[in-house]
Design a protein around this motif. Sequence first.
Motif, PDB file in Angstrom:
ATOM      1  N   ILE A   1       0.809  -4.334  11.988  1.00  0.00           N
ATOM      2  CA  ILE A   1      -0.078  -5.467  11.904  1.00  0.00           C
ATOM      3  C   ILE A   1      -1.358  -5.116  12.722  1.00  0.00           C
ATOM      4  O   ILE A   1      -1.037  -4.655  13.662  1.00  0.00           O
ATOM      5  CB  ILE A   1       0.577  -6.764  12.552  1.00  0.00           C
ATOM      6  CG1 ILE A   1       1.844  -7.315  11.728  1.00  0.00           C
ATOM      7  CG2 ILE A   1      -0.364  -8.014  12.668  1.00  0.00           C
ATOM      8  CD1 ILE A   1       2.375  -8.625  12.300  1.00  0.00           C
TER       9      ILE A   1
ATOM     10  N   SER B   1      -5.558 -11.226  10.937  1.00  0.00           N
ATOM     11  CA  SER B   1      -4.397 -10.039  10.999  1.00  0.00           C
ATOM     12  C   SER B   1      -3.951  -9.968   9.529  1.00  0.00           C
ATOM     13  O   SER B   1      -3.831 -10.760   8.871  1.00  0.00           O
ATOM     14  CB  SER B   1      -3.346 -10.391  12.052  1.00  0.00           C
ATOM     15  OG  SER B   1      -2.971 -11.677  11.754  1.00  0.00           O
ATOM     16  N   ASP B   2      -3.540  -8.589   9.354  1.00  0.00           N
ATOM     17  CA  ASP B   2      -2.732  -8.354   8.224  1.00  0.00           C
ATOM     18  C   ASP B   2      -1.736  -7.168   8.210  1.00  0.00           C
ATOM     19  O   ASP B   2      -1.776  -6.672   9.522  1.00  0.00           O
ATOM     20  CB  ASP B   2      -3.860  -7.960   7.100  1.00  0.00           C
ATOM     21  CG  ASP B   2      -4.634  -6.557   7.154  1.00  0.00           C
ATOM     22  OD1 ASP B   2      -4.166  -5.621   7.508  1.00  0.00           O
ATOM     23  OD2 ASP B   2      -5.861  -6.620   7.193  1.00  0.00           O
ATOM     24  N   ILE B   3      -0.986  -7.180   7.269  1.00  0.00           N
ATOM     25  CA  ILE B   3       0.433  -6.358   7.351  1.00  0.00           C
ATOM     26  C   ILE B   3       0.088  -5.119   6.469  1.00  0.00           C
ATOM     27  O   ILE B   3      -0.141  -5.361   5.367  1.00  0.00           O
ATOM     28  CB  ILE B   3       1.378  -7.180   7.005  1.00  0.00           C
ATOM     29  CG1 ILE B   3       1.609  -8.483   8.198  1.00  0.00           C
ATOM     30  CG2 ILE B   3       2.752  -6.410   7.219  1.00  0.00           C
ATOM     31  CD1 ILE B   3       2.270  -9.401   7.459  1.00  0.00           C
TER      32      ILE B   3
ATOM     33  N   ASN C   1       1.709 -13.228   8.843  1.00  0.00           N
ATOM     34  CA  ASN C   1       0.590 -13.847   9.565  1.00  0.00           C
ATOM     35  C   ASN C   1       0.371 -15.217   9.390  1.00  0.00           C
ATOM     36  O   ASN C   1      -0.229 -15.945  10.252  1.00  0.00           O
ATOM     37  CB  ASN C   1      -0.590 -12.973   9.285  1.00  0.00           C
ATOM     38  CG  ASN C   1      -1.238 -13.079   8.192  1.00  0.00           C
ATOM     39  OD1 ASN C   1      -0.997 -13.693   7.250  1.00  0.00           O
ATOM     40  ND2 ASN C   1      -2.376 -12.377   7.832  1.00  0.00           N
TER      41      ASN C   1
ATOM     42  N   ALA D   1       7.951 -10.178   7.328  1.00  0.00           N
ATOM     43  CA  ALA D   1       6.803 -10.047   8.381  1.00  0.00           C
ATOM     44  C   ALA D   1       5.784 -11.240   7.588  1.00  0.00           C
ATOM     45  O   ALA D   1       5.619 -11.191   6.274  1.00  0.00           O
ATOM     46  CB  ALA D   1       6.175  -8.933   8.293  1.00  0.00           C
TER      47      ALA D   1
ATOM     48  N   MET E   1       6.946 -10.128  12.940  1.00  0.00           N
ATOM     49  CA  MET E   1       7.426  -8.854  12.295  1.00  0.00           C
ATOM     50  C   MET E   1       8.651  -8.580  12.681  1.00  0.00           C
ATOM     51  O   MET E   1       8.854  -8.462  13.840  1.00  0.00           O
ATOM     52  CB  MET E   1       6.211  -7.472  12.362  1.00  0.00           C
ATOM     53  CG  MET E   1       6.625  -6.567  12.122  1.00  0.00           C
ATOM     54  SD  MET E   1       5.262  -5.269  11.802  1.00  0.00           S
ATOM     55  CE  MET E   1       4.852  -5.050  13.591  1.00  0.00           C
TER      56      MET E   1
ATOM     57  N   THR F   1      -3.918  -3.001  16.961  1.00  0.00           N
ATOM     58  CA  THR F   1      -2.623  -2.611  16.107  1.00  0.00           C
ATOM     59  C   THR F   1      -1.506  -2.610  16.643  1.00  0.00           C
ATOM     60  O   THR F   1      -1.309  -1.924  17.921  1.00  0.00           O
ATOM     61  CB  THR F   1      -3.133  -1.241  15.280  1.00  0.00           C
ATOM     62  OG1 THR F   1      -4.135  -1.651  14.496  1.00  0.00           O
ATOM     63  CG2 THR F   1      -1.874  -0.884  14.302  1.00  0.00           C
TER      64      THR F   1
ATOM     65  N   HIS G   1      -2.829  -4.711   1.772  1.00  0.00           N
ATOM     66  CA  HIS G   1      -2.744  -5.506   2.859  1.00  0.00           C
ATOM     67  C   HIS G   1      -1.997  -6.737   2.425  1.00  0.00           C
ATOM     68  O   HIS G   1      -2.379  -7.485   1.580  1.00  0.00           O
ATOM     69  CB  HIS G   1      -4.344  -5.538   3.304  1.00  0.00           C
ATOM     70  CG  HIS G   1      -4.922  -4.441   3.947  1.00  0.00           C
ATOM     71  ND1 HIS G   1      -5.269  -4.334   5.249  1.00  0.00           N
ATOM     72  CD2 HIS G   1      -5.330  -3.369   3.250  1.00  0.00           C
ATOM     73  CE1 HIS G   1      -5.758  -3.134   5.641  1.00  0.00           C
ATOM     74  NE2 HIS G   1      -5.735  -2.477   4.258  1.00  0.00           N
TER      75      HIS G   1
ATOM     76  N   ASN H   1       1.957 -14.079  13.298  1.00  0.00           N
ATOM     77  CA  ASN H   1       1.957 -12.694  13.430  1.00  0.00           C
ATOM     78  C   ASN H   1       3.301 -12.005  13.754  1.00  0.00           C
ATOM     79  O   ASN H   1       3.671 -11.566  14.975  1.00  0.00           O
ATOM     80  CB  ASN H   1       1.077 -12.241  14.664  1.00  0.00           C
ATOM     81  CG  ASN H   1      -0.462 -12.398  14.412  1.00  0.00           C
ATOM     82  OD1 ASN H   1      -0.808 -11.984  13.106  1.00  0.00           O
ATOM     83  ND2 ASN H   1      -1.223 -13.004  15.229  1.00  0.00           N
TER      84      ASN H   1
END
Length: 266
Positions: free
Chosen positions: A175, A151-153, A205, A203, A218, A185, A161, A216
């Motif tokens: 995310i 996962s990335d934000i 991960n 936020a 946020m 997503t 990212h 994860n």
Amino acid sequence: MPNPAPHWTCDWTSPRPCVHPLRTPSGRVLTIDAPADHPWHHGLWCTIKFVDGDNFWEEYGEYGTHRVVTTSSDDLGVHAVIEWVRPNGSTVALDERRTIVEATLGPDAYALDWTVELAPRAATTFDRTPFTTWGGYGGLTLRGAPDWTDSDIRLADSEQHHDRVLGTPARWAAISGTIDGEAVTVAVFDHPTNPRFPTPWYASNRADTYGDGWANFMNAAFLWDGPITHAGPPHPPLVLRHRVVVADGTITNETLDAWWHDWTTP
């Protein structure tokens, strides 16, 4: 009350009333409730760290509770009246009215329009722990499932990212990652009428420290830059409006921007 929709469930019995499980349209579970590392994290939920210094976030020692008074559902959504009870167990700090409405965005995506009205019974200060290596949080929060990996934000107005975001303001945060090898997503939109729009985001991960999928986390951290004092009655409540987008696939920034503008345009 029956489950309002096949993809999300309101848990009114949780210490922090929440939506859990939260699922994508294809049924992949995105949230976790009361994980061992932070048992006061509850799926998709909303609370504030300090109300006049009383802790309404962690659930150890002396802490405030959320007492559900009534729940109902109709064609306009799911509704609840919730009393925020101070640690003494008898004094109500404020009354919350919560409304959650589902909106369809297409075959692979939907949204939950989440509105919270916080009406203190007297002059009240909402606050957070100032950020050092942690802190700054309060408001609508998502804790993602541990098998949500890679996962990335992302934030609005940037193609960058992130593994972690610390107080950067934006009109939305998202995310994206994979569950069972399939992309998913979640995005949270901030409404222009919210206090301190665009909200700072907290936020992570935590991939850099604990491995992909550990948190994860946020949070629309509207108190990041400092407390907010509400004068109490007869002033109108503090209102927080967000749209939570839930989707299968990786939703592009362009699409998220278009959805945000559609949501905020009268």
